[in-house]
Design a protein around this motif. Structure first.
Motif, PDB file in Angstrom:
ATOM      1  N   LEU A  53      -3.563 -48.492  16.419  1.00 24.86           N
ATOM      2  CA  LEU A  53      -3.294 -49.164  17.692  1.00 24.86           C
ATOM      3  C   LEU A  53      -4.156 -48.576  18.811  1.00 24.86           C
ATOM      4  O   LEU A  53      -4.741 -49.312  19.610  1.00 24.86           O
ATOM      5  CB  LEU A  53      -1.811 -49.037  18.031  1.00 24.86           C
ATOM      6  CG  LEU A  53      -1.263 -49.990  19.077  1.00 24.86           C
ATOM      7  CD1 LEU A  53      -1.442 -51.440  18.645  1.00 24.86           C
ATOM      8  CD2 LEU A  53       0.210 -49.699  19.314  1.00 24.86           C
ATOM      9  N   ALA A  54      -4.261 -47.257  18.842  1.00 21.97           N
ATOM     10  CA  ALA A  54      -5.096 -46.597  19.853  1.00 21.97           C
ATOM     11  C   ALA A  54      -6.562 -46.991  19.686  1.00 21.97           C
ATOM     12  O   ALA A  54      -7.289 -47.157  20.671  1.00 21.97           O
ATOM     13  CB  ALA A  54      -4.929 -45.083  19.778  1.00 21.97           C
ATOM     14  N   GLY A  55      -6.995 -47.156  18.447  1.00 17.92           N
ATOM     15  CA  GLY A  55      -8.370 -47.593  18.191  1.00 17.92           C
ATOM     16  C   GLY A  55      -8.628 -48.988  18.737  1.00 17.92           C
ATOM     17  O   GLY A  55      -9.659 -49.238  19.366  1.00 17.92           O
ATOM     18  N   TYR A  56      -7.693 -49.899  18.494  1.00 19.45           N
ATOM     19  CA  TYR A  56      -7.841 -51.243  19.056  1.00 19.45           C
ATOM     20  C   TYR A  56      -7.808 -51.206  20.578  1.00 19.45           C
ATOM     21  O   TYR A  56      -8.556 -51.918  21.238  1.00 19.45           O
ATOM     22  CB  TYR A  56      -6.749 -52.188  18.520  1.00 19.45           C
ATOM     23  CG  TYR A  56      -7.090 -52.764  17.174  1.00 19.45           C
ATOM     24  CD1 TYR A  56      -8.048 -53.770  17.051  1.00 19.45           C
ATOM     25  CD2 TYR A  56      -6.472 -52.299  16.030  1.00 19.45           C
ATOM     26  CE1 TYR A  56      -8.373 -54.300  15.811  1.00 19.45           C
ATOM     27  CE2 TYR A  56      -6.782 -52.824  14.781  1.00 19.45           C
ATOM     28  CZ  TYR A  56      -7.738 -53.823  14.678  1.00 19.45           C
ATOM     29  OH  TYR A  56      -8.056 -54.344  13.456  1.00 19.45           O
ATOM     30  N   LYS A  57      -6.938 -50.374  21.139  1.00 24.20           N
ATOM     31  CA  LYS A  57      -6.842 -50.260  22.600  1.00 24.20           C
ATOM     32  C   LYS A  57      -8.187 -49.824  23.189  1.00 24.20           C
ATOM     33  O   LYS A  57      -8.663 -50.396  24.159  1.00 24.20           O
ATOM     34  CB  LYS A  57      -5.747 -49.270  22.985  1.00 24.20           C
ATOM     35  CG  LYS A  57      -5.602 -49.082  24.495  1.00 24.20           C
ATOM     36  CD  LYS A  57      -4.616 -47.999  24.828  1.00 24.20           C
ATOM     37  CE  LYS A  57      -5.256 -46.677  24.503  1.00 24.20           C
ATOM     38  NZ  LYS A  57      -4.620 -45.501  24.978  1.00 24.20           N
ATOM     39  N   ARG A  58      -8.811 -48.805  22.567  1.00 22.96           N
ATOM     40  CA  ARG A  58     -10.116 -48.325  23.051  1.00 22.96           C
ATOM     41  C   ARG A  58     -11.168 -49.433  22.978  1.00 22.96           C
ATOM     42  O   ARG A  58     -11.930 -49.634  23.919  1.00 22.96           O
ATOM     43  CB  ARG A  58     -10.572 -47.112  22.253  1.00 22.96           C
ATOM     44  CG  ARG A  58      -9.966 -45.808  22.701  1.00 22.96           C
ATOM     45  CD  ARG A  58     -10.645 -44.608  22.071  1.00 22.96           C
ATOM     46  NE  ARG A  58     -10.723 -44.662  20.617  1.00 22.96           N
ATOM     47  CZ  ARG A  58      -9.740 -44.283  19.795  1.00 22.96           C
ATOM     48  NH1 ARG A  58      -8.608 -43.838  20.278  1.00 22.96           N
ATOM     49  NH2 ARG A  58      -9.902 -44.349  18.492  1.00 22.96           N
ATOM     50  N   LYS A  59     -11.198 -50.141  21.847  1.00 21.35           N
ATOM     51  CA  LYS A  59     -12.179 -51.213  21.700  1.00 21.35           C
ATOM     52  C   LYS A  59     -11.953 -52.323  22.731  1.00 21.35           C
ATOM     53  O   LYS A  59     -12.896 -52.839  23.305  1.00 21.35           O
ATOM     54  CB  LYS A  59     -12.110 -51.814  20.297  1.00 21.35           C
ATOM     55  CG  LYS A  59     -12.703 -50.957  19.226  1.00 21.35           C
ATOM     56  CD  LYS A  59     -12.609 -51.645  17.883  1.00 21.35           C
ATOM     57  CE  LYS A  59     -13.171 -50.767  16.780  1.00 21.35           C
ATOM     58  NZ  LYS A  59     -13.078 -51.423  15.475  1.00 21.35           N
TER      59      LYS A  59
END
Length: 137
Positions: A124-130
């Motif tokens: 989820l954090a990865g998608y948020k960053r992207k």
């Protein structure tokens, strides 16, 4: 929950399937156990909708619809629902007179749920960053 809220905030408003602040309803005892299933599902659907709307956005690395599909029909959904189920199974441990074998299985599911939760948050954090990079860019 903060990561869930910030991920929803990183999405364009038309692509949000829920208001970001509603993720905090998960802290309500018992109600939160049910609500977490809805939150995981709605966040996943929102991310999918956002990625589909940005399919030509080179910053995110999604150049066509095939690339969006490659990242999952519903990003973070399977892992998120798995953690919700395993955590709910873990609450059986609080029932009185649970046989030892069932207790062991419940404890194992609680541990597995925690591991799934950690991996879910990383995803989820990865998608948020992207998504934030895409908005800024």
């Amino acid at each position: 929950m903060l990561t869930q809220q910030k991920t929803l905030q990183a999405l364009r408003k038309p692509n949000r399937l829920m208001v970001p602040g509603l993720v905090w309803l998960q802290i309500i005892p018992l109600v939160g156990q049910i609500w977490q299933f809805f939150v995981v599902s709605l966040i996943s659907g929102s991310i999918k909708k956002e990625l589909a709307s940005r399919q030509d956005d080179s910053i995110l690395g999604f150049s066509d619809i095939a690339a969006v599909e490659e990242h999952g029909k519903r990003p973070t959904f399977t892992l998120g629902i798995t953690y919700c189920i395993l955590i709910c199974i873990g609450f059986i441990i609080f029932l009185p007179n649970v046989p030892a074998l069932i207790s062991f299985i419940v404890e194992l599911s609680s541990l597995s749920g925690m591991i799934c939760w950690i991996v879910y948050w990383v995803q989820l954090a990865g998608y948020k960053r992207k998504l934030k990079r895409g908005i800024a860019g």
